[in-house]
Design a protein around this motif. Structure first.
Motif, PDB file in Angstrom:
ATOM      1  N   GLN A 136      -0.502  -0.360 -10.999  1.00  0.00           N
ATOM      2  CA  GLN A 136       0.937  -0.561 -10.869  1.00  0.00           C
ATOM      3  C   GLN A 136       1.489   0.089  -9.601  1.00  0.00           C
ATOM      4  O   GLN A 136       2.389  -0.452  -8.966  1.00  0.00           O
ATOM      5  CB  GLN A 136       1.661  -0.027 -12.105  1.00  0.00           C
ATOM      6  N   GLU A 137       0.908   1.220  -9.229  1.00  0.00           N
ATOM      7  CA  GLU A 137       1.408   1.916  -8.052  1.00  0.00           C
ATOM      8  C   GLU A 137       1.150   1.069  -6.793  1.00  0.00           C
ATOM      9  O   GLU A 137       1.988   0.979  -5.906  1.00  0.00           O
ATOM     10  CB  GLU A 137       0.697   3.260  -7.944  1.00  0.00           C
ATOM     11  N   GLU A 138      -0.037   0.450  -6.762  1.00  0.00           N
ATOM     12  CA  GLU A 138      -0.391  -0.404  -5.634  1.00  0.00           C
ATOM     13  C   GLU A 138       0.577  -1.593  -5.541  1.00  0.00           C
ATOM     14  O   GLU A 138       1.080  -1.913  -4.468  1.00  0.00           O
ATOM     15  CB  GLU A 138      -1.822  -0.897  -5.844  1.00  0.00           C
ATOM     16  N   ALA A 139       0.831  -2.217  -6.674  1.00  0.00           N
ATOM     17  CA  ALA A 139       1.749  -3.366  -6.696  1.00  0.00           C
ATOM     18  C   ALA A 139       3.147  -2.939  -6.269  1.00  0.00           C
ATOM     19  O   ALA A 139       3.786  -3.591  -5.447  1.00  0.00           O
ATOM     20  CB  ALA A 139       1.787  -3.989  -8.086  1.00  0.00           C
ATOM     21  N   MET A 140       3.606  -1.820  -6.808  1.00  0.00           N
ATOM     22  CA  MET A 140       4.958  -1.349  -6.490  1.00  0.00           C
ATOM     23  C   MET A 140       5.091  -1.061  -4.995  1.00  0.00           C
ATOM     24  O   MET A 140       6.112  -1.349  -4.389  1.00  0.00           O
ATOM     25  CB  MET A 140       5.276  -0.052  -7.256  1.00  0.00           C
ATOM     26  N   SER A 141       4.047  -0.472  -4.395  1.00  0.00           N
ATOM     27  CA  SER A 141       4.183  -0.044  -3.010  1.00  0.00           C
ATOM     28  C   SER A 141       3.979  -1.203  -2.026  1.00  0.00           C
ATOM     29  O   SER A 141       4.510  -1.172  -0.933  1.00  0.00           O
ATOM     30  CB  SER A 141       3.217   1.098  -2.707  1.00  0.00           C
ATOM     31  N   LEU A 142       3.219  -2.209  -2.397  1.00  0.00           N
ATOM     32  CA  LEU A 142       2.893  -3.278  -1.448  1.00  0.00           C
ATOM     33  C   LEU A 142       3.810  -4.493  -1.535  1.00  0.00           C
ATOM     34  O   LEU A 142       4.114  -5.109  -0.520  1.00  0.00           O
ATOM     35  CB  LEU A 142       1.471  -3.779  -1.709  1.00  0.00           C
ATOM     36  N   ALA A 143       4.219  -4.813  -2.738  1.00  0.00           N
ATOM     37  CA  ALA A 143       4.767  -6.158  -2.962  1.00  0.00           C
ATOM     38  C   ALA A 143       6.233  -6.293  -2.587  1.00  0.00           C
ATOM     39  O   ALA A 143       7.038  -5.390  -2.801  1.00  0.00           O
ATOM     40  CB  ALA A 143       4.594  -6.534  -4.431  1.00  0.00           C
TER      41      ALA A 143
END
Ligand code: ATP
Ligand code: MG
Length: 352
Positions: free
Chosen positions: A196-203
């Motif tokens: 979720q952290e990856e999605a939140m930071s990239l998307a």
């Protein structure tokens, strides 16, 4: 029309009698960085493979730049995919790996070397072109896979957990570079992750999958602020949202044996709900909900404190709770504006 527009309508996929995707509707705009987020087995990779043309959906339509691509083979689509495993050819040099998609489309030899060098330089591996993949680190292999994907300048860039084989530090660094790369190429990216952290930071925007169903889409901010269901709420945030069964009765909320006034919930009448509150929103007050400290975890700048409230666990994340110790008895305050209300049965968010 700008290249890289993707639309999925009513996408379904079954293997035999098992439905792994149901009614997926999704529209991604040219140049967007779009994340597909969800737990293991929720259908993210299947969705990406359908976009790539590696799977044909059982139902629904794939539109690429306005054209029906539902049954078009991968080679006829203007897309490139980076797999979690990188899928490099071990017997070919880095140069040949990157050149592969160009040779496939018959790029003339005098242009080929320049394009390979340009793609390699963008991901900073132009000094490694003569090596074989076996002689590269994991991070370097991952860059070869990226270079191979961008060399053909696809309209759509599909990435399936491309950073999951890297250690935490490299993953965070590569994440930033990846976004920069996507922006500089102006390419549409669809990025699969269960982090979720990856999605939140990239998307720019994201879609959350649960059990083969797209349950919510929006900007990371929108999804985080107003999760559509308890499942989504429980999947986002570190630690994730606290979820407590409660009873609402004419503006009074009761959790276990503790009741507190919640005037904004008066319109909900009498019903069983699940109340959600994020760990940073849990506060200590003079009076309020009885709670006992059971654990305290130091994160450096913040501490995570576990409380028991009746039979339930409530976690807080705050710098102000540093002084608490196991066994301390305190009162907690849940600000009404910080409470998320979900239906007890369906798990869906209740509007108020
Ligand atoms: N070829 C297949 N035959 C049968 N079932 C399949 C096949 N491929 C995928 N599935 C099932 O479809 C469901 C969704 O799989 P998918 O790979 O899309 O999940 P995912 O969200 O990418 O999960 P993960 O995070 O673990 O990669 C899973 O339950 C999986 O077992
Ligand atoms: Mg997957």
């Amino acid at each position: 029309m700008k290249r890289g527009h993707l639309k999925l309508t009513g996408i379904g996929k079954s293997y035999g009698t098992t439905n792994v995707l149901r009614g997926v509707d999704l529209e991604i705009q040219p140049g967007e960085f779009f994340a597909l987020l969800g737990p293991s087995g929720s259908g993210k990779t299947t969705t990406l493979r359908i976009v790539a043309g590696l799977e044909v959906p059982t139902a629904g339509q794939v539109l690429l730049d306005g054209e029906d691509a539902t049954t078009l083979p991968p080679g006829k689509r203007d897309v490139a995919m980076v797999f979690q495993s990188y899928a490099l050819y071990p017997h070919m040099s880095v140069f040949e790996n990157i050149a592969f998609p160009l040779r496939n489309i018959g790029t003339p030899g005098d242009q080929l070397a320049g394009l390979v060098r340009e793609a390699a330089a963008r991901v900073k591996i132009d000094h490694l072109l003569a090596r074989k993949p076996g002689a590269l680190s994991g991070g370097q292999q991952q860059r070869v896979a990226l270079a191979r994907a961008i060399v053909r300048k696809p309209a759509l860039f599909l990435l399936d957990e491309p950073l999951s084989n890297l250690d935490a530090k490299l993953r965070a660094e590569t994440r930033v570079e990846l976004k920069r790369l996507q922006r500089s190429l102006g390419v549409t990216a669809v990025y699969v992750t269960h982090d979720q952290e990856e999605a939140m930071s990239l998307a720019d925007r994201m879609a959350v999958f649960m059990n083969g169903v797209l349950v919510q889409q929006g900007t990371p901010e929108e999804v985080f602020r107003r999760p559509a269901s308890v499942d989504v709420a429980a999947f986002l945030g570190n630690p994730p949202m606290n979820l407590l069964p409660a009873r609402i009765e004419n503006g009074i909320a009761t959790i276990g044996t503790t009741s507190f006034s919640a005037p904004t919930m008066a319109s909900l009448g009498s019903r069983d709900v699940v109340l959600g509150i994020r760990p940073p929103d849990v506060a200590i007050s003079e009076r309020g909900i009885d709670a006992t400290v059971t654990m305290r975890e130091n994160l450096g700048d913040d501490v995570i404190v576990d409380f028991t409230v009746g039979d339930h666990l409530v976690r807080a994340r705050s710098a102000a709770m540093r002084e608490l110790a196991e066994g301390d008895r305190v009162h907690l305050h849940f600000g009404e504006g910080d409470l998320h209300v979900f239906d007890h049965k369906s798990g869906f968010r209740v509007a108020r």
